[in-house]
Design a protein around this motif. Structure first.
Motif, short mmCIF file in Angstrom:
data_model
loop_
_atom_site.label_atom_id
_atom_site.label_comp_id
_atom_site.label_asym_id
_atom_site.label_seq_id
_atom_site.Cartn_x
_atom_site.Cartn_y
_atom_site.Cartn_z
N ASN A 30 0.82 -1.22 0.00
CA ASN A 30 0.00 0.00 0.00
C ASN A 30 0.85 1.26 0.00
OD1 ASN A 30 -2.46 -1.26 -0.10
ND2 ASN A 30 -3.01 -0.89 2.04
N CYS A 31 1.99 1.23 0.70
CA CYS A 31 2.82 2.44 0.77
C CYS A 31 3.30 2.84 -0.62
CB CYS A 31 3.98 2.24 1.74
SG CYS A 31 5.14 0.95 1.26
N ILE A 32 3.47 1.86 -1.51
CA ILE A 32 3.90 2.15 -2.88
C ILE A 32 2.76 2.85 -3.63
CG2 ILE A 32 4.73 1.13 -5.05
CD1 ILE A 32 5.79 -1.24 -3.26
N ALA A 33 1.55 2.33 -3.41
CA ALA A 33 0.37 2.94 -4.04
C ALA A 33 0.11 4.35 -3.49
CB ALA A 33 -0.85 2.05 -3.83
N TYR A 34 0.36 4.58 -2.18
CA TYR A 34 0.12 5.91 -1.59
C TYR A 34 0.84 7.01 -2.37
CZ TYR A 34 -1.24 3.56 2.83
OH TYR A 34 -1.83 2.78 3.79
N VAL A 35 2.10 6.72 -2.80
CA VAL A 35 2.90 7.77 -3.44
C VAL A 35 2.70 7.77 -4.97
CG1 VAL A 35 4.62 7.79 -1.59
CG2 VAL A 35 4.98 6.31 -3.59
N GLY A 36 1.78 6.94 -5.45
CA GLY A 36 1.46 6.96 -6.87
C GLY A 36 2.39 6.12 -7.73
N ALA A 37 3.28 5.35 -7.09
CA ALA A 37 4.16 4.46 -7.86
C ALA A 37 3.45 3.13 -8.08
CB ALA A 37 5.47 4.25 -7.11
N ARG A 38 4.06 2.26 -8.89
CA ARG A 38 3.44 0.98 -9.21
C ARG A 38 4.11 -0.16 -8.46
NH1 ARG A 38 0.32 -1.12 -13.33
NH2 ARG A 38 0.57 -3.37 -13.57
N PRO A 39 3.34 -0.92 -7.67
CA PRO A 39 3.91 -2.10 -7.03
C PRO A 39 4.08 -3.21 -8.06
CG PRO A 39 1.72 -1.56 -6.12
CD PRO A 39 1.91 -0.76 -7.36
N VAL A 40 5.32 -3.65 -8.26
CA VAL A 40 5.60 -4.74 -9.20
C VAL A 40 5.95 -5.97 -8.36
CG1 VAL A 40 7.16 -5.56 -10.99
CG2 VAL A 40 6.37 -3.18 -11.01
N PHE A 41 5.03 -6.95 -8.35
CA PHE A 41 5.25 -8.12 -7.51
C PHE A 41 6.15 -9.12 -8.20
CE2 PHE A 41 1.02 -6.58 -6.09
CZ PHE A 41 1.38 -6.25 -4.80
N VAL A 42 6.90 -9.86 -7.39
CA VAL A 42 7.67 -11.00 -7.90
C VAL A 42 7.40 -12.18 -6.98
CG1 VAL A 42 9.49 -9.57 -8.91
CG2 VAL A 42 9.74 -10.38 -6.56
N ASP A 43 7.57 -13.37 -7.50
CA ASP A 43 7.24 -14.56 -6.71
C ASP A 43 8.26 -14.76 -5.58
OD1 ASP A 43 5.67 -16.65 -5.91
OD2 ASP A 43 5.71 -17.71 -7.83
N ILE A 44 7.86 -15.62 -4.64
CA ILE A 44 8.73 -15.87 -3.48
C ILE A 44 9.50 -17.17 -3.66
CG2 ILE A 44 7.27 -14.58 -1.90
CD1 ILE A 44 6.14 -17.31 -0.92
N PRO A 91 15.39 -14.00 -5.41
CA PRO A 91 16.33 -13.02 -5.97
C PRO A 91 16.35 -13.03 -7.50
CG PRO A 91 17.34 -14.16 -4.12
CD PRO A 91 16.03 -14.86 -4.39
N GLN A 92 16.24 -14.22 -8.11
CA GLN A 92 16.26 -14.27 -9.58
C GLN A 92 15.05 -13.58 -10.18
OE1 GLN A 92 16.85 -18.28 -10.93
NE2 GLN A 92 18.99 -18.31 -10.24
#
Ligand SMILES: *Cc1c(COP(=O)(O)O)cnc(C)c1O
Length: 385
Positions: A89-103, A112-113
């Motif tokens: 959510n903190c990424i969305a608050y500032v208007g940036a895009r959260p780019v998820f990666v798998d765990i 890491p890869q």
């Protein structure tokens, strides 16, 4: 708490905290005072950093850290979908895009890869989370960030006191953020702390938490109290909460040791239970136990897991599905177009997790009740197939 519900978590509070809070009440200085400063230096020291900036929640701390780093619209921030909602959510608050990666399925932290593969020209930062208090891979993330000239932000809200190869949680990123909600290792009721070695960054955070006032004038009543050099917020931590935090930090080692002891008891007791996967801890990791999360083996569905959690609760054993994947939350699907199947490991793990009651004062008797109830519920679920 011998009778009734065995809760998921309980704060560990003592006479020391009571005395310190009383001290604040008697001083009549309830905000912007010496307790906040004491608490800041204790947390900064414990995380090996030069500066601590106390705020009113972990979420506020993450929000300010991203603002102070100048992350905003057009920027991408790589992060994990397997976490508490605030880390995205903190990424969305500032208007940036959260780019998820798998765990990665052992530590449950980002692969890491997958991070390397997700970097684009718009990537500005990596926001790493020490999932359930496990700092595995934090050094690798820092190396990736350095190699690609990205900022690393450490959401260490679940990891106060953890170390990786001797390095404390909170010391890996350009900035780290701790949280002190009552289910965390230590609590201030509500509260959080930004830690960093970057003096300028700390100053901007101090100003942002205090209505954008110039730093160094925060306690003053002069003209600068009414001067606002940037768009700020009121994210201050009050003195009563900070007093709780000071007491908790003074007792940190013993609080963490008791939690570690309970975690070890769980490991011993549950090791032989079929169909249960226990937390994996790498040799160079000293975790700080935030929660004790087990997972059912791959044969179980989320519906079966949810029924087991429901039955545990019906038998007065606290349990919760930590955490549902963030990318599948309605806001993230609608806003960013995330869908089922995009992060298969995170999805598969998150469908089968069960957080069990976990706190330093969990008795051997309570632990045995939890273990037995869990075993019975798993067996019942299998018999009803
Ligand atoms: C607890 C937590 C936070 C902060 O929560 P607050 O309730 O705002 O203090 C942030 N990120 C993670 C991963 C957390 O577990």
């Amino acid at each position: 708490m011998a009778d009734g519900m065995i809760p998921l978590s309980r704060p560990d509070l003592s006479d020391l905290e009571e005395r310190l809070v009383l001290e604040v009440i008697r001083s009549e200085r309830l905000s912007i005072g010496p307790m906040v400063e004491r608490f800041e230096s204790l947390v900064a020291q414990a995380s090996g950093r030069a500066h601590g900036v106390a705020v009113n929640s972990g979420t506020s701390g993450l929000h300010l850290a991203l603002l102070a780093l100048g992350i905003g619209p057009g920027d991408e921030v790589i992060t994990t979908p397997f976490s508490f909602i605030a880390s995205s959510n903190c990424i969305a608050y500032v208007g940036a895009r959260p780019v998820f990666v798998d765990i990665e399925p052992r530590s449950l932290n980002m692969d890491p890869q997958a991070i390397e593969a997700a970097i684009t020209p718009r990537t500005k930062a990596i926001l790493a989370v020490e999932t359930f208090g496990n700092p595995a891979h934090m050094d690798t993330y820092a190396r990736i960030a350095a190699r690609h000239e990205l900022i690393m932000i450490e959401d260490c809200c679940e990891a106060l006191g953890a170390t990786l190869a001797g390095r404390p949680a909170g010391s890996f990123g350009r900035v780290g953020v701790f949280g002190f909600y009552p289910n965390k290792q230590i609590t201030t009721g509500e509260g959080g702390m930004i830690v960093t070695d970057d003096e300028r960054l700390a100053e901007v955070c101090r100003s942002l938490r205090n209505q954008g006032r110039p730093v160094g004038q925060v306690g003053g009543t002069g003209g600068s109290w009414l001067e606002h050099e940037r768009l700020g917020y009121n994210f201050r931590l009050d003195e009563l909460s900070a007093a709780l935090g000071v007491g908790q930090m003074q007792r940190l080692e013993s609080i963490l040791a008791r939690r570690r002891d309970v975690a070890n008891q769980y490991m011993q007791r549950l090791m032989g239970v079929r169909d249960l996967i226990l937390p994996t801890i790498e040799p160079d990791v000293v975790p700080s136990w935030f929660v004790f999360v087990v997972r059912l083996s791959t044969g179980f569905t989320d519906v079966e897991r949810d029924r087991i959690i429901e039955s545990l609760r019906r038998h007065e054993v606290g349990a919760a599905p930590y955490f549902p994947c963030i990318h599948l939350q309605p806001f993230y699907r609608n806003m960013y177009g995330y869908r089922h199947g995009m992060f298969p490991i995170a999805e598969s793990v998150s469908q089968r997790t069960i957080a069990l009651p976990f706190y330093g004062s969990l008795s051997a008797r309570e632990l045995e009740i939890v273990a037995q109830t869990l075993e019975v519920m798993i067996m019942r679920e299998q018999l009803s197939r």
